[in-house]
Design a protein around this motif. Structure first.
Motif, mmCIF file in Angstrom:
data_model
loop_
_atom_site.group_PDB
_atom_site.id
_atom_site.type_symbol
_atom_site.label_atom_id
_atom_site.label_comp_id
_atom_site.label_asym_id
_atom_site.label_seq_id
_atom_site.Cartn_x
_atom_site.Cartn_y
_atom_site.Cartn_z
ATOM 1 N N THR A 5 4.393 -9.588 1.448
ATOM 2 C CA THR A 5 3.336 -8.614 1.189
ATOM 3 C C THR A 5 3.317 -7.545 2.274
ATOM 4 O O THR A 5 3.162 -6.359 1.982
ATOM 5 C CB THR A 5 1.961 -9.317 1.115
ATOM 6 O OG1 THR A 5 2.018 -10.313 0.098
ATOM 7 C CG2 THR A 5 0.858 -8.340 0.807
ATOM 8 N N ALA A 6 3.510 -7.971 3.509
ATOM 9 C CA ALA A 6 3.543 -7.017 4.617
ATOM 10 C C ALA A 6 4.726 -6.058 4.467
ATOM 11 O O ALA A 6 4.596 -4.859 4.743
ATOM 12 C CB ALA A 6 3.623 -7.758 5.945
ATOM 13 N N GLN A 7 5.867 -6.571 4.026
ATOM 14 C CA GLN A 7 7.045 -5.722 3.821
ATOM 15 C C GLN A 7 6.789 -4.703 2.718
ATOM 16 O O GLN A 7 7.163 -3.537 2.838
ATOM 17 C CB GLN A 7 8.261 -6.567 3.452
ATOM 18 C CG GLN A 7 8.828 -7.375 4.577
ATOM 19 C CD GLN A 7 9.996 -8.232 4.112
ATOM 20 O OE1 GLN A 7 10.139 -8.520 2.933
ATOM 21 N NE2 GLN A 7 10.835 -8.631 5.058
ATOM 22 N N VAL A 8 6.160 -5.162 1.653
ATOM 23 C CA VAL A 8 5.872 -4.274 0.524
ATOM 24 C C VAL A 8 4.910 -3.169 0.955
ATOM 25 O O VAL A 8 5.138 -1.987 0.670
ATOM 26 C CB VAL A 8 5.300 -5.068 -0.673
ATOM 27 C CG1 VAL A 8 4.789 -4.132 -1.749
ATOM 28 C CG2 VAL A 8 6.348 -6.010 -1.236
ATOM 29 N N LEU A 9 3.856 -3.538 1.655
ATOM 30 C CA LEU A 9 2.887 -2.537 2.111
ATOM 31 C C LEU A 9 3.508 -1.563 3.104
ATOM 32 O O LEU A 9 3.235 -0.362 3.062
ATOM 33 C CB LEU A 9 1.670 -3.224 2.730
ATOM 34 C CG LEU A 9 0.764 -3.958 1.747
ATOM 35 C CD1 LEU A 9 -0.337 -4.702 2.488
ATOM 36 C CD2 LEU A 9 0.177 -3.008 0.730
ATOM 37 N N SER A 10 4.353 -2.079 3.976
ATOM 38 C CA SER A 10 5.030 -1.222 4.940
ATOM 39 C C SER A 10 5.938 -0.223 4.227
ATOM 40 O O SER A 10 5.948 0.973 4.559
ATOM 41 C CB SER A 10 5.841 -2.077 5.909
ATOM 42 O OG SER A 10 6.610 -1.270 6.757
ATOM 43 N N LEU A 11 6.686 -0.699 3.249
ATOM 44 C CA LEU A 11 7.568 0.181 2.481
ATOM 45 C C LEU A 11 6.752 1.228 1.728
ATOM 46 O O LEU A 11 7.116 2.408 1.696
ATOM 47 C CB LEU A 11 8.424 -0.631 1.510
ATOM 48 C CG LEU A 11 9.387 0.165 0.641
ATOM 49 C CD1 LEU A 11 10.403 0.917 1.499
ATOM 50 C CD2 LEU A 11 10.090 -0.751 -0.342
ATOM 51 N N TYR A 12 5.635 0.820 1.152
ATOM 52 C CA TYR A 12 4.765 1.748 0.421
ATOM 53 C C TYR A 12 4.281 2.862 1.351
ATOM 54 O O TYR A 12 4.347 4.041 1.010
ATOM 55 C CB TYR A 12 3.581 0.994 -0.185
ATOM 56 C CG TYR A 12 2.616 1.877 -0.928
ATOM 57 C CD1 TYR A 12 2.916 2.346 -2.201
ATOM 58 C CD2 TYR A 12 1.399 2.248 -0.363
ATOM 59 C CE1 TYR A 12 2.038 3.160 -2.893
ATOM 60 C CE2 TYR A 12 0.513 3.059 -1.047
ATOM 61 C CZ TYR A 12 0.834 3.512 -2.307
ATOM 62 O OH TYR A 12 -0.039 4.326 -2.988
ATOM 63 N N ARG A 13 3.813 2.477 2.524
ATOM 64 C CA ARG A 13 3.329 3.476 3.486
ATOM 65 C C ARG A 13 4.438 4.436 3.906
ATOM 66 O O ARG A 13 4.224 5.646 4.014
ATOM 67 C CB ARG A 13 2.752 2.782 4.720
ATOM 68 C CG ARG A 13 1.404 2.163 4.480
ATOM 69 C CD ARG A 13 0.793 1.653 5.788
ATOM 70 N NE ARG A 13 -0.167 0.616 5.502
ATOM 71 C CZ ARG A 13 0.031 -0.685 5.694
ATOM 72 N NH1 ARG A 13 1.155 -1.128 6.211
ATOM 73 N NH2 ARG A 13 -0.900 -1.560 5.392
ATOM 74 N N LYS A 14 5.619 3.894 4.152
ATOM 75 C CA LYS A 14 6.752 4.740 4.553
ATOM 76 C C LYS A 14 7.129 5.715 3.444
ATOM 77 O O LYS A 14 7.392 6.894 3.704
ATOM 78 C CB LYS A 14 7.963 3.878 4.919
ATOM 79 C CG LYS A 14 7.817 3.142 6.221
ATOM 80 C CD LYS A 14 9.016 2.248 6.471
ATOM 81 C CE LYS A 14 8.835 1.414 7.722
ATOM 82 N NZ LYS A 14 9.953 0.475 7.922
ATOM 83 N N LEU A 15 7.167 5.213 2.208
ATOM 84 C CA LEU A 15 7.509 6.074 1.077
ATOM 85 C C LEU A 15 6.472 7.187 0.903
ATOM 86 O O LEU A 15 6.824 8.347 0.659
ATOM 87 C CB LEU A 15 7.626 5.254 -0.208
ATOM 88 C CG LEU A 15 8.908 4.451 -0.364
ATOM 89 C CD1 LEU A 15 8.750 3.390 -1.440
ATOM 90 C CD2 LEU A 15 10.072 5.363 -0.691
ATOM 91 N N MET A 16 5.205 6.837 1.026
ATOM 92 C CA MET A 16 4.151 7.842 0.876
ATOM 93 C C MET A 16 4.221 8.872 2.005
ATOM 94 O O MET A 16 4.082 10.074 1.771
ATOM 95 C CB MET A 16 2.772 7.170 0.849
ATOM 96 C CG MET A 16 2.538 6.308 -0.367
ATOM 97 S SD MET A 16 2.581 7.219 -1.914
ATOM 98 C CE MET A 16 1.001 8.035 -1.833
#
Length: 84
Positions: A5-16
């Motif tokens: 979940t942390a990886q997914v949220l981190s990736l989401y933030r980076k993409l945004m």
């Protein structure tokens, strides 16, 4: 699962964050919308293999966005009326 979940949220933030760097309003809004839609569409995925595959795809997209932002900054365009 918490690490995932942390990886997914981190990736989401980076993409945004990277999508928000597009100099062109149209590309910027398109990229932001695509990122949001992709994450919403895959919100219910729980299979670890599928999650890992989607994470890899997201990382590839992040690299592509970074390249496109760099290219976009090389060739500046006029701002649209929407950008003010």
């Amino acid at each position: 699962m918490a690490a995932c979940t942390a990886q997914v949220l981190s990736l989401y933030r980076k993409l945004m964050k990277e999508s928000n760097k597009f100099p062109s309003y149209n590309y910027r809004t398109y990229a932001l919308r695509r990122v949001q839609d992709a994450f919403r569409a895959n919100r219910s995925v729980e299979d670890p293999k599928m999650v890992e595959q989607l994470l890899n795809q997201g990382r590839d997209n992040l690299d592509m966005i970074r390249r496109q932002v760099a290219i976009g900054k090389m060739y500046p365009t006029q701002k649209t009326i929407v950008e003010g």
